[in-house]
Enzyme design. Structure first.
Site, PDB file in Angstrom:
ATOM      1  N   TYR A  43      -4.350   3.472   7.771  1.00 41.10           N
ATOM      2  CA  TYR A  43      -5.564   2.657   7.870  1.00 41.10           C
ATOM      3  C   TYR A  43      -6.523   3.305   8.878  1.00 41.10           C
ATOM      4  O   TYR A  43      -6.574   4.533   8.976  1.00 41.10           O
ATOM      5  CB  TYR A  43      -5.230   1.199   8.239  1.00 41.10           C
ATOM      6  N   VAL A  95       1.149  -3.652   4.031  1.00 42.69           N
ATOM      7  CA  VAL A  95       1.107  -4.946   4.720  1.00 42.69           C
ATOM      8  C   VAL A  95       2.405  -5.744   4.546  1.00 42.69           C
ATOM      9  O   VAL A  95       2.588  -6.763   5.205  1.00 42.69           O
ATOM     10  CB  VAL A  95      -0.111  -5.799   4.281  1.00 42.69           C
ATOM     11  N   SER A 149       0.800  -1.237   0.000  1.00 43.21           N
ATOM     12  CA  SER A 149       0.000   0.000   0.000  1.00 43.21           C
ATOM     13  C   SER A 149       0.826   1.277   0.000  1.00 43.21           C
ATOM     14  O   SER A 149       0.281   2.358  -0.206  1.00 43.21           O
ATOM     15  CB  SER A 149      -0.913   0.031   1.226  1.00 43.21           C
ATOM     16  N   LYS A 162       0.576   3.503  -2.934  1.00 45.60           N
ATOM     17  CA  LYS A 162      -0.632   4.308  -3.209  1.00 45.60           C
ATOM     18  C   LYS A 162      -0.370   5.816  -3.258  1.00 45.60           C
ATOM     19  O   LYS A 162      -0.785   6.471  -4.209  1.00 45.60           O
ATOM     20  CB  LYS A 162      -1.729   3.983  -2.185  1.00 45.60           C
ATOM     21  N   TYR A 218      -2.707  -2.729 -10.484  1.00 42.39           N
ATOM     22  CA  TYR A 218      -2.667  -2.505  -9.034  1.00 42.39           C
ATOM     23  C   TYR A 218      -1.869  -3.613  -8.327  1.00 42.39           C
ATOM     24  O   TYR A 218      -1.005  -3.332  -7.477  1.00 42.39           O
ATOM     25  CB  TYR A 218      -4.095  -2.414  -8.481  1.00 42.39           C
TER      26      TYR A 218
END
Ligand code: GLU
Length: 409
Positions: free
Chosen positions: A251, A269, A75, A78, A199
């Protein structure tokens, strides 16, 4: 007898490195969390690795612990892909497809608003949307753009961990479901598999804590990689990205993070976290076991300590602003006053200067000319230039004039 010598540059660098080393060693004693295994290949990560790296906006890098260990970015890709797409499309066009609001929900939640728009680009739905907006006719050409962009952020050619990619592609049904929902509302501009393919690949890009620190320092430095000197994204894109990392990057612990650490960050993660002190430095951490929210438990601890020790919280501020006034020289013979300024003139500094001008005028009624000397001013922000300029203009042509002197003001 062995005599060890160190150049003064090494001694200086060692003090920062030793500080980071202590943070890493303390983090090693924390026994909390579990390595992610919902992507099966991630479960092979060594839970004992702990690394940290800091890169300043001047391009100096400091590593501690396992800063060279490789892991997948997940992530943490992103925000960087968001910054790249933002630079191409601009804030408004991008905002029509992905929101700005924290979801307060886990990363893989179905957080879509009434129009089917994902809440923000830091959760999976938003990130799938953003990578679908990368320019390119095929998934392969879009991924080339992503990999090239991430590599420019890192200042080296990055590559994909094919085993992790295959593992996520095999098991990423929930992400395909998120993409299907966005496709059903007409907002996702690609076929579901085309969107998730890019992705999944971007999440499997391999990095080190050192790479993350350089990438973070590039955002800290208004989009210019401080090591290669290359402009990777524009200042507005970098700023918007940092704003969203600040509100949504950790998160559903983003609010707590804002209170306890207080600078923008994004976790993944794979066990990495990137954190950014705008205008100062980027930090990368790596430690695979994740806490209940999915953030690296040791990474969170390291960044909390760094924030405390390095004064990282963005909302912490010195109690009194530094004075920009170096000297006030009053010449009784000529009725002239010289106001010598120094350092950086921002709003609060120029506000002090204007206040001082009023004080001089009120107390020395005979002042005919007030000269403001900007020779030792290192930087003037837009608002400071405007306010000072307006004060000068107001006195133009009158008997009591303000003049400014200094290089190119
Ligand atoms: N590739 C991962 C996923 O989509 C990224 C999740 C994360 O790092 O938060 O499940």
């Amino acid at each position: 007898m062995t005599v060890r010598t160190m150049s003064s540059a090494q001694v200086g660098a060692a003090s920062v490195r030793d500080g980071l080393g202590r943070v890493v060693e303390t983090a090693r004693t924390i026994d909390e969390g579990h390595v992610a295994d919902y992507i099966p290949e991630l479960s092979h990560a060594d839970p004992d690795l702990v690394g940290m790296s800091l890169v300043s906006v001047l391009g100096h890098r400091y590593d501690a612990g396992d800063a060279e260990a490789r892991f997948t970015i997940q992530s943490i890709s992103k925000p960087f892909v968001y910054a790249l797409v933002h630079a191409r499309l601009g804030r408004e066009a991008l905002h029509r497809r992905v929101g700005f609001e924290p979801s307060g929900e886990p990363f893989n939640a179905i957080s879509l608003d009434d129009a089917g728009r994902p809440a923000n680009p830091m959760i999976n739905a938003g990130a799938i949307m953003v990578s679908a907006l990368v320019d390119g006719a095929t998934p392969a050409s879009r991924f080339d753009v992503v990999l090239d962009g991430l590599s420019r952020f890192a200042g080296r050619a990055l590559s994909v961990d094919e085993a992790v990619h295959a593992s996520e592609a095999d098991t990423g049904h929930r992400n395909r479901a998120l993409a299907s929902l966005m496709r059903s509302t007409g907002l996702l501009p690609r076929e579901v598999d085309d969107a998730t393919d890019v992705y999944f690949r971007q999440c499997a890009v391999e990095v080190t804590a050192g790479d993350l620190a350089v990438m973070g320092a590039t955002l800290a430095n208004d989009g210019v990689n401080p090591i290669t000197g290359e402009r990777v994204t524009d200042p507005e894109s970098a700023q918007d990205t940092l704003s969203l990392m600040g509100s949504c990057g950790m998160y559903d612990r983003s609010g707590e993070w804002g209170v306890t650490v207080g600078f923008p960050a994004k976790s993944g993660v794979g066990g990495g976290i990137v954190a950014v002190k705008p205008g100062q430095f980027g930090v990368g951490t790596f430690a695979p076991p994740l806490d209940a929210a999915g953030n690296s438990a040791r990474g969170v601890a390291m960044l909390r300590r760094l924030s405390e020790e390095y004064g990282g919280h963005l909302l912490a501020h010195p109690s009194a602003p530094a004075s920009p006034i170096a000297d006030v020289v009053e010449d009784a013979g000529t009725d002239a006053v010289l106001l010598r300024l120094r350092g950086e003139l921002d709003f609060v500094a120029v506000e002090q200067v204007l206040h001082e001008i009023d004080r001089i005028e009120a107390t020395a009624s005979g002042v005919a000319v007030l000269t403001v000397d900007l020779t030792d001013v290192t930087r003037i922000t837009g608002v400071a230039r405007q306010l000072l300029g307006e004060a000068v203009d107001r006195t133009r042509g009158s008997a009591r004039q303000i003049l400014t002197i200094g290089p190119d003001r």
